[in-house]
Write an enzyme that holds these catalytic residues in place. Sequence first.
Site, PDB file in Angstrom:
ATOM      1  N   GLU A 135     -28.710 -59.405  24.098  1.00  0.00           N
ATOM      2  CA  GLU A 135     -27.249 -59.426  23.963  1.00  0.00           C
ATOM      3  C   GLU A 135     -26.699 -58.057  23.585  1.00  0.00           C
ATOM      4  O   GLU A 135     -25.642 -57.648  24.081  1.00  0.00           O
ATOM      5  CB  GLU A 135     -26.822 -60.474  22.931  1.00  0.00           C
ATOM      6  CG  GLU A 135     -26.977 -61.917  23.401  1.00  0.00           C
ATOM      7  CD  GLU A 135     -26.084 -62.245  24.584  1.00  0.00           C
ATOM      8  OE1 GLU A 135     -25.055 -61.567  24.779  1.00  0.00           O
ATOM      9  OE2 GLU A 135     -26.413 -63.195  25.326  1.00  0.00           O
ATOM     10  N   TYR A 187     -23.660 -45.940  25.842  1.00  0.00           N
ATOM     11  CA  TYR A 187     -23.027 -46.550  24.665  1.00  0.00           C
ATOM     12  C   TYR A 187     -24.003 -46.523  23.486  1.00  0.00           C
ATOM     13  O   TYR A 187     -24.455 -47.553  22.990  1.00  0.00           O
ATOM     14  CB  TYR A 187     -22.573 -47.977  24.971  1.00  0.00           C
ATOM     15  CG  TYR A 187     -21.561 -48.051  26.087  1.00  0.00           C
ATOM     16  CD1 TYR A 187     -20.213 -47.795  25.841  1.00  0.00           C
ATOM     17  CD2 TYR A 187     -21.948 -48.353  27.391  1.00  0.00           C
ATOM     18  CE1 TYR A 187     -19.273 -47.845  26.863  1.00  0.00           C
ATOM     19  CE2 TYR A 187     -21.011 -48.396  28.416  1.00  0.00           C
ATOM     20  CZ  TYR A 187     -19.685 -48.144  28.144  1.00  0.00           C
ATOM     21  OH  TYR A 187     -18.760 -48.185  29.155  1.00  0.00           O
ATOM     22  N   TYR A 212     -18.499 -62.288  19.427  1.00  0.00           N
ATOM     23  CA  TYR A 212     -19.158 -62.782  20.636  1.00  0.00           C
ATOM     24  C   TYR A 212     -20.672 -62.834  20.469  1.00  0.00           C
ATOM     25  O   TYR A 212     -21.310 -63.850  20.775  1.00  0.00           O
ATOM     26  CB  TYR A 212     -18.823 -61.917  21.863  1.00  0.00           C
ATOM     27  CG  TYR A 212     -19.805 -62.183  22.978  1.00  0.00           C
ATOM     28  CD1 TYR A 212     -19.702 -63.347  23.742  1.00  0.00           C
ATOM     29  CD2 TYR A 212     -20.889 -61.340  23.207  1.00  0.00           C
ATOM     30  CE1 TYR A 212     -20.640 -63.653  24.712  1.00  0.00           C
ATOM     31  CE2 TYR A 212     -21.831 -61.631  24.176  1.00  0.00           C
ATOM     32  CZ  TYR A 212     -21.700 -62.785  24.924  1.00  0.00           C
ATOM     33  OH  TYR A 212     -22.631 -63.098  25.872  1.00  0.00           O
ATOM     34  N   ASP A 225     -18.175 -64.218  27.288  1.00  0.00           N
ATOM     35  CA  ASP A 225     -18.360 -62.872  27.831  1.00  0.00           C
ATOM     36  C   ASP A 225     -17.450 -62.697  29.040  1.00  0.00           C
ATOM     37  O   ASP A 225     -16.619 -63.557  29.343  1.00  0.00           O
ATOM     38  CB  ASP A 225     -19.831 -62.637  28.182  1.00  0.00           C
ATOM     39  CG  ASP A 225     -20.309 -63.489  29.359  1.00  0.00           C
ATOM     40  OD1 ASP A 225     -19.539 -64.362  29.836  1.00  0.00           O
ATOM     41  OD2 ASP A 225     -21.450 -63.275  29.817  1.00  0.00           O
TER      42      ASP A 225
END
Length: 365
Positions: free
Chosen positions: A54, A99, A137, A155
């Site tokens: 995830e 990221y 989330y 999502d």
Amino acid sequence: MSSTTARKKERGTTANTSVRPALLLAWYDRHRRRLPWRAAPGEASDPYRVWLSEIMLQQTTVKAVGPYFEKFVARWPDVTALGRASLDDVLRMWAGLGYYSRARNLHACAVAVTREHGGLFPDTEEGLRALPGIGPYTAAAIAAIAFDRRTMPVDGNIERMVSRLFAVEEELPQAKPLIQQLAATLLADSRAGDSAQALMDLGASICTPKKPACSLCPLSEDCIARAQGTQETFPRKAPKKSGTLRRGAAFVVTRGDELLVRSRPEKGLLGGMTEVPGSDWLAGQDDAAAKLQAPELKGLTRWQRKVGVVTHVFTHFPLELIVYTAKAEVRTRAPEGMRWVPIATLAGEALPNLMRKVIAHGLDL
């Protein structure tokens, strides 16, 4: 009756509320994707693998994540092993996935689970959200998939599918609370994790952004957008604001078969990653001002500007870098805060994609 009123009435009738979850699970049992982090039918999910996947999947595709996930679990088979690793090692393994704050949060979370929870993930959304890098989330996804808590993570795939099924006219991000509420109606009384993964798979393989395969969807007869022929117009989105272009320079300095590099500050954009020396990245910066920020080394050859620019797009702004190259004498010492690394071992450095492009451009790789 207006179309908006009709849609609200449709959402409120719950004519198919009890049927939809069963249809989704039946479809999932036949068509579920085989993913390296997903438990086989009838097997319990591993919270570590669920959490790791995830975090990796945030703003990244399944195809891109697969090889990285396999490398991570081969190197660190459980959260305790990852928690004992160094951040530098984690950043090196993460390099190229982008990221990079996710990698720092991943390591911090593994350390917290190892030290504060005895290597066991909390099994509630509240407990999970208290961990570094786990937002609403991700907490819901882990709680549902790993611990079968009756919650629905939403999502991008689920957001798209639900907005079409119920024809949600509100624009994102304002529509998120409503979509969350509507998505919860698709939860089965049991198998919460499978309900969530069914919606994820349906959005990824059937209810795609372009040309959705509505005839294959188990909920097609109940989909308002399909009935209207407006599937590809959902979800409604406010126009994107593009950030201001920033410009700068990167300096590729070689000493024989070595390259001059440094590590970025731990906090901030690309924190802790390896880079070649460079200027500030500023809007409207001219080339002369950027070149003045070149590293100072004794016996350096004249700077050569490479033809063209290296472009990269971050979440909040696009970037253009001009690249200068120079050669240093054999015994030239690296400036403070910098180091020489063999070009042959660059693959083992925590280089973000931007720097990989800069080095390739500068060295004509």
